[in-house]
Design an enzyme around this catalytic site. Structure first.
Site, PDB file in Angstrom:
ATOM      1  N   LYS A  53       0.818  -1.217   0.000  1.00 57.75           N
ATOM      2  CA  LYS A  53       0.000   0.000   0.000  1.00 57.75           C
ATOM      3  C   LYS A  53       0.846   1.258   0.000  1.00 57.75           C
ATOM      4  CE  LYS A  53      -4.367  -1.564   1.974  1.00 57.75           C
ATOM      5  NZ  LYS A  53      -5.394  -1.309   2.991  1.00 57.75           N
ATOM      6  N   LYS A  61      -5.504  -9.905  -6.712  1.00 55.41           N
ATOM      7  CA  LYS A  61      -6.774 -10.145  -6.038  1.00 55.41           C
ATOM      8  C   LYS A  61      -7.830  -9.135  -6.463  1.00 55.41           C
ATOM      9  CE  LYS A  61      -6.258  -7.497  -1.794  1.00 55.41           C
ATOM     10  NZ  LYS A  61      -6.552  -7.306  -0.410  1.00 55.41           N
ATOM     11  N   LYS A 103     -11.400  -3.475  -4.086  1.00 54.26           N
ATOM     12  CA  LYS A 103     -12.213  -2.260  -4.182  1.00 54.26           C
ATOM     13  C   LYS A 103     -11.456  -1.142  -4.855  1.00 54.26           C
ATOM     14  CE  LYS A 103     -14.269  -2.873   0.394  1.00 54.26           C
ATOM     15  NZ  LYS A 103     -13.879  -2.601   1.776  1.00 54.26           N
TER      16      LYS A 103
HETATM   17  P1  AMP Z   1     -11.427  -5.043   2.873  1.00 56.23           P
HETATM   18  O1  AMP Z   1     -12.299  -4.763   1.711  1.00 56.23           O
HETATM   19  O2  AMP Z   1      -9.975  -4.985   2.502  1.00 56.23           O
HETATM   20  O3  AMP Z   1     -11.762  -4.294   4.107  1.00 56.23           O
HETATM   21  O4  AMP Z   1     -11.680  -6.579   3.206  1.00 56.23           O
HETATM   22  C1  AMP Z   1     -12.817  -7.040   3.913  1.00 56.23           C
HETATM   23  C2  AMP Z   1     -12.773  -8.547   4.000  1.00 56.23           C
HETATM   24  O5  AMP Z   1     -12.902  -9.129   2.697  1.00 56.23           O
HETATM   25  C3  AMP Z   1     -11.474  -9.094   4.589  1.00 56.23           C
HETATM   26  O6  AMP Z   1     -11.774 -10.230   5.377  1.00 56.23           O
HETATM   27  C4  AMP Z   1     -10.694  -9.498   3.371  1.00 56.23           C
HETATM   28  O7  AMP Z   1      -9.765 -10.528   3.647  1.00 56.23           O
HETATM   29  C5  AMP Z   1     -11.797  -9.993   2.448  1.00 56.23           C
HETATM   30  N1  AMP Z   1     -11.410  -9.852   1.034  1.00 56.23           N
HETATM   31  C6  AMP Z   1     -11.074  -8.699   0.396  1.00 56.23           C
HETATM   32  N2  AMP Z   1     -10.767  -8.943  -0.901  1.00 56.23           N
HETATM   33  C7  AMP Z   1     -10.907 -10.285  -1.086  1.00 56.23           C
HETATM   34  C8  AMP Z   1     -10.737 -11.163  -2.217  1.00 56.23           C
HETATM   35  N3  AMP Z   1     -10.376 -10.703  -3.407  1.00 56.23           N
HETATM   36  N4  AMP Z   1     -10.977 -12.485  -2.023  1.00 56.23           N
HETATM   37  C9  AMP Z   1     -11.361 -12.965  -0.825  1.00 56.23           C
HETATM   38  N5  AMP Z   1     -11.533 -12.197   0.283  1.00 56.23           N
HETATM   39  C10 AMP Z   1     -11.317 -10.868   0.154  1.00 56.23           C
END
Ligand code: AMP
Ligand code: TRP
Length: 342
Positions: A120, A204, A207
């Site tokens: 990041k 991956k 967002k």
């Molecule tokens: P975040 O959007 O980074 O706050 O992630 C929220 C949750 O979604 C966390 O548990 C992440 O590990 C999961 N997550 C985010 N992106 C992915 C992805 N591409 N595949 C699986 N899990 C994800």
């Protein structure tokens, strides 16, 4: 470590999601779907982590709107506020307070190993916020302010969870309180722990990817979902008959993984059905499955987004219940650390 008493309190689940944009299929499969299942078997807290969000620049109005949107997505996906506590991190001051105390327990060297910071912060680390470096310490505080024992997350959070365990263990030793904090266990396994970008099967789904075609959002309508899957990057070969045949084919492997996760079957079972068939057959079948899973959530999301009063009431109630759990933990922490008046 084995001769020290370990935590023997009740099991509790905690997880967090950042309010930095609309949720996508990766968030759904890696996190939300597991949250919904766990609320039936465990005491659960699900937190919208706005303190984490501001480790990168955020527009204040957008942050507030996104916070409500994530709450709406939690409810739309099936979380029940009577079963699970749904709340906003900044509404409970214990998170920031415990993070400070943990800052004095965690070691620089531990944080310097964190790969997410490196990703990041990019090339110019000197310009990254101190908060971005400290991000995983706040995450440990989130979990441990409630003495949570289990943390459902996607694969990308594995290293942060290891750090939470290290902090808990070191705190317990440092303050002569064996078993005070649990060493929280990640719940990562299962299909959908790592959903990849539709445009690049080696990255991956995220967002923050500038291309909206890289991800399927919970809010996308049926037509958009079908179009994104049709345009997903794959290769000209038909699907293989066995999982070994997916090696070196990240785009194909990702779509098979998504199908398996949504259908509740293994990758091999997907190939038993589609092995030898081309993407012209497989993609429409996958699109149907994704549409069936997401469009009811999308509709409910639209309804809830139009009712901010309801969302605010859920978050208000959640914050009160969360504070009540964190308060006695924090009182013990202050006493252990030696703060005046405790
Ligand atoms: P975040 O959007 O980074 O706050 O992630 C929220 C949750 O979604 C966390 O548990 C992440 O590990 C999961 N997550 C985010 N992106 C992915 C992805 N591409 N595949 C699986 N899990 C994800
Ligand atoms: N770091 C997590 C993510 O980006 C979000 C998060 C913050 C979290 N605090 C947490 C996840 C505590 C689990 C437990 O996805």
């Amino acid at each position: 470590m084995n001769d020290t008493p370990s935590y023997n309190g009740p099991e509790r689940v905690f997880s967090g999601v950042q309010p930095t944009g609309a949720l996508h299929l990766g968030n759904y499969l890696g996190a939300l779907k597991k949250f919904v299942a766990l609320q039936h078997s465990h005491d659960c807290l699900f937190c919208i982590v706005d303190l984490h969000a501001i480790t990168l620049p955020q527009d204040p109005g957008t942050l507030a709107a996104n916070t409500r949107k994530i709450a709406a997505a939690f409810l739309a996906a099936g979380l029940d506020p009577r079963r699970a506590i749904i709340f906003v991190q900044s509404a409970v001051t214990a998170h920031a307070e415990l993070a400070w105390i943990f800052n004095c327990t965690a070691r620089m060297g531990w944080l310097e190993r964190m790969t997410q910071f490196k990703d990041k912060a990019g090339r110019d680390k000197e310009r990254a916020s101190v908060g971005l470096f400290d991000y995983p310490v706040l995450q440990a505080a989130d979990i441990l302010a409630y003495k949570a024992t289990h943390v459902p997350v996607g694969e990308d959070q594995k290293q942060h969870l290891e750090l939470s365990r290290d902090i808990a263990d070191r705190f317990n030793r440092q303050y002569g309180a064996p078993g005070f904090f649990p060493l929280p266990e990640p719940l990562i396994k299962g299909p959908g722990a790592r959903v990849m970008s539709l445009k690049d099967g080696t990255r991956k789904m995220s967002k923050s990817d500038p291309s909206d075609l890289s991800r399927i959002n919970l809010e996308d309508d049926a037509e958009t979902i079908a179009r994104k899957i049709r345009k997903a990057r794959t290769d000209p070969e038909p699907l293989p008959a066995t999982v070994d045949g997916l090696a070196g084919r990240p785009g194909a492997a990702n779509l098979v993984g998504i199908y398996a996760a949504l259908a509740g079957i293994s990758d091999q079972q997907v190939l038993d059905e589609f092995g030898g068939k081309g993407f012209g057959v497989f993609k429409p079948a996958l699109a149907d499955l994704v549409v069936d899973a997401l469009t009811p959530i999308g509709k409910e999301l639209a309804r809830l987004n139009a009712d901010p009063g309801h969302i605010d009431a859920v978050l208000q109630d959640g914050a009160e219940r969360a504070r009540a759990i964190a308060a006695p933990v924090m009182a013990d922490v202050r006493r252990l650390v030696g703060f005046w008046g405790n």
